[in-house]
Design a protein around this motif. Structure first.
Motif, short mmCIF file in Angstrom:
data_model
loop_
_atom_site.label_atom_id
_atom_site.label_comp_id
_atom_site.label_asym_id
_atom_site.label_seq_id
_atom_site.Cartn_x
_atom_site.Cartn_y
_atom_site.Cartn_z
N ILE A 26 -42.27 110.42 13.13
CA ILE A 26 -43.06 111.63 13.35
C ILE A 26 -44.50 111.36 12.93
O ILE A 26 -44.75 110.81 11.86
CB ILE A 26 -42.52 112.81 12.53
CG1 ILE A 26 -41.05 113.05 12.82
CG2 ILE A 26 -43.33 114.08 12.80
CD1 ILE A 26 -40.42 114.10 11.94
N LYS A 27 -45.45 111.73 13.78
CA LYS A 27 -46.86 111.62 13.42
C LYS A 27 -47.26 112.90 12.69
O LYS A 27 -47.78 113.85 13.27
CB LYS A 27 -47.71 111.41 14.68
CG LYS A 27 -47.49 110.06 15.35
CD LYS A 27 -47.85 108.92 14.39
CE LYS A 27 -47.58 107.56 15.02
NZ LYS A 27 -47.85 106.46 14.07
N ASP A 28 -46.98 112.93 11.40
CA ASP A 28 -47.22 114.15 10.62
C ASP A 28 -48.25 113.96 9.53
O ASP A 28 -48.33 114.74 8.57
CB ASP A 28 -45.90 114.64 10.01
CG ASP A 28 -45.15 113.54 9.25
OD1 ASP A 28 -45.65 112.40 9.21
OD2 ASP A 28 -44.07 113.82 8.72
N GLY A 29 -49.07 112.89 9.65
CA GLY A 29 -50.16 112.70 8.69
C GLY A 29 -49.69 112.24 7.32
O GLY A 29 -48.57 111.73 7.16
N LYS A 30 -50.53 112.44 6.34
CA LYS A 30 -50.25 111.98 4.99
C LYS A 30 -49.30 112.94 4.27
O LYS A 30 -49.39 114.15 4.43
CB LYS A 30 -51.55 111.87 4.19
CG LYS A 30 -52.57 110.90 4.78
CD LYS A 30 -53.87 110.95 3.99
CE LYS A 30 -54.93 110.05 4.62
NZ LYS A 30 -56.23 110.13 3.90
N LYS A 31 -48.40 112.35 3.49
CA LYS A 31 -47.51 113.13 2.63
C LYS A 31 -47.56 112.53 1.23
O LYS A 31 -47.84 111.34 1.06
CB LYS A 31 -46.08 113.12 3.15
CG LYS A 31 -45.85 113.98 4.38
CD LYS A 31 -44.36 114.11 4.67
CE LYS A 31 -44.12 115.09 5.79
NZ LYS A 31 -42.66 115.27 6.05
N THR A 32 -47.29 113.36 0.25
CA THR A 32 -47.30 112.87 -1.13
C THR A 32 -45.97 113.15 -1.79
O THR A 32 -45.47 114.27 -1.75
CB THR A 32 -48.43 113.54 -1.94
OG1 THR A 32 -49.70 113.25 -1.34
CG2 THR A 32 -48.44 113.02 -3.37
N SER A 33 -45.39 112.11 -2.36
CA SER A 33 -44.20 112.24 -3.19
C SER A 33 -44.56 111.80 -4.60
O SER A 33 -45.58 111.14 -4.81
CB SER A 33 -43.04 111.39 -2.65
OG SER A 33 -42.57 111.89 -1.42
#
Length: 210
Positions: A154-161
């Motif tokens: 999925i091209k959903d941009g940046k995510k932070t965990s």
């Protein structure tokens, strides 16, 4: 931590038995003040303090950036600042066990698949693909935590965990956990771009629901 030692030998040595219970993230140091035995009050020299040692485990990284399907250039690496047995209660230093526990505390923010299952964006230990792992603690050897980002297509941009790291101390049937670090990890879309084609019924719903 303070221990008042009187010793006529040279050098004066503080042994482990002289040190009581120490608390995580506290400081350990020595202070010395010399004087003549028969005129101690009048001849006492100014106090000199040794270097300060923290009762802690220090990780090199305060944040990471990784791409889907890849690992970072180096693992999360932690180092003991004092011998591990000093983290244990004074009367249990020969029997307690220490380990580092790494976990993800952002599972509720993970992408959901169409069937309602969670698409885990990142996992510990690529060999086991577990989200919770423990690592042994040894003096003189760094703790290395491997991580890898999942390709979610999925091209959903940046995510932070966030990787939560804790020190676990086990004495008999008693377990205690101490927070060591919380390291944010920014996960970016995979660098490569692919294209899917279907030569049949065009009514297809992709992962991004388009």
């Amino acid at each position: 931590m303070a221990a008042n030692l009187t010793n006529t030998s040279s050098p004066v040595i503080a042994h482990e038995v002289d040190v009581g219970d120490l608390h995580y993230d506290s400081s350990v140091y020595c202070e010395v003040s010399a004087c003549y035995r028969d005129q101690c009050t009048a001849s006492r020299e100014p106090v000199k303090r040794s270097s300060i040692n923290r009762m802690a485990i220090q990780f090199e990284e305060d944040k990471l950036v990784i791409y889907e399907g890849q690992r970072p250039d180096k693992p999360l690496r932690g180092r003991l600042l004092v011998p591990p047995r000093l983290f244990c209660p004074a009367n249990s230093r020969d029997t307690c066990h220490l380990s580092i526990v790494a976990s993800l505390d952002t599972a509720s923010q993970e992408t959901k698949c169409l069937d309602g299952s969670t698409m885990q964006q990142m996992f510990r230990s690529p060999q086991t693909k577990r989200s919770l792992c423990s690592y042994p603690v040894q003096w003189g050897r760094d703790v290395e935590i491997e991580i890898e980002a999942t390709v979610d297509m999925i091209k959903d941009g940046k995510k932070t965990s966030t990787v939560q790291i804790q020190l676990m101390i086990v004495v008999g049937s008693t377990t205690r956990l101490f927070d060591v670090a919380r390291i944010p990890v920014e996960i970016r879309d995979a660098k490569s771009v692919g294209m899917c084609k279907s030569i049949n019924d065009p009514h297809i719903t992709t992962f991004d629901k388009r």
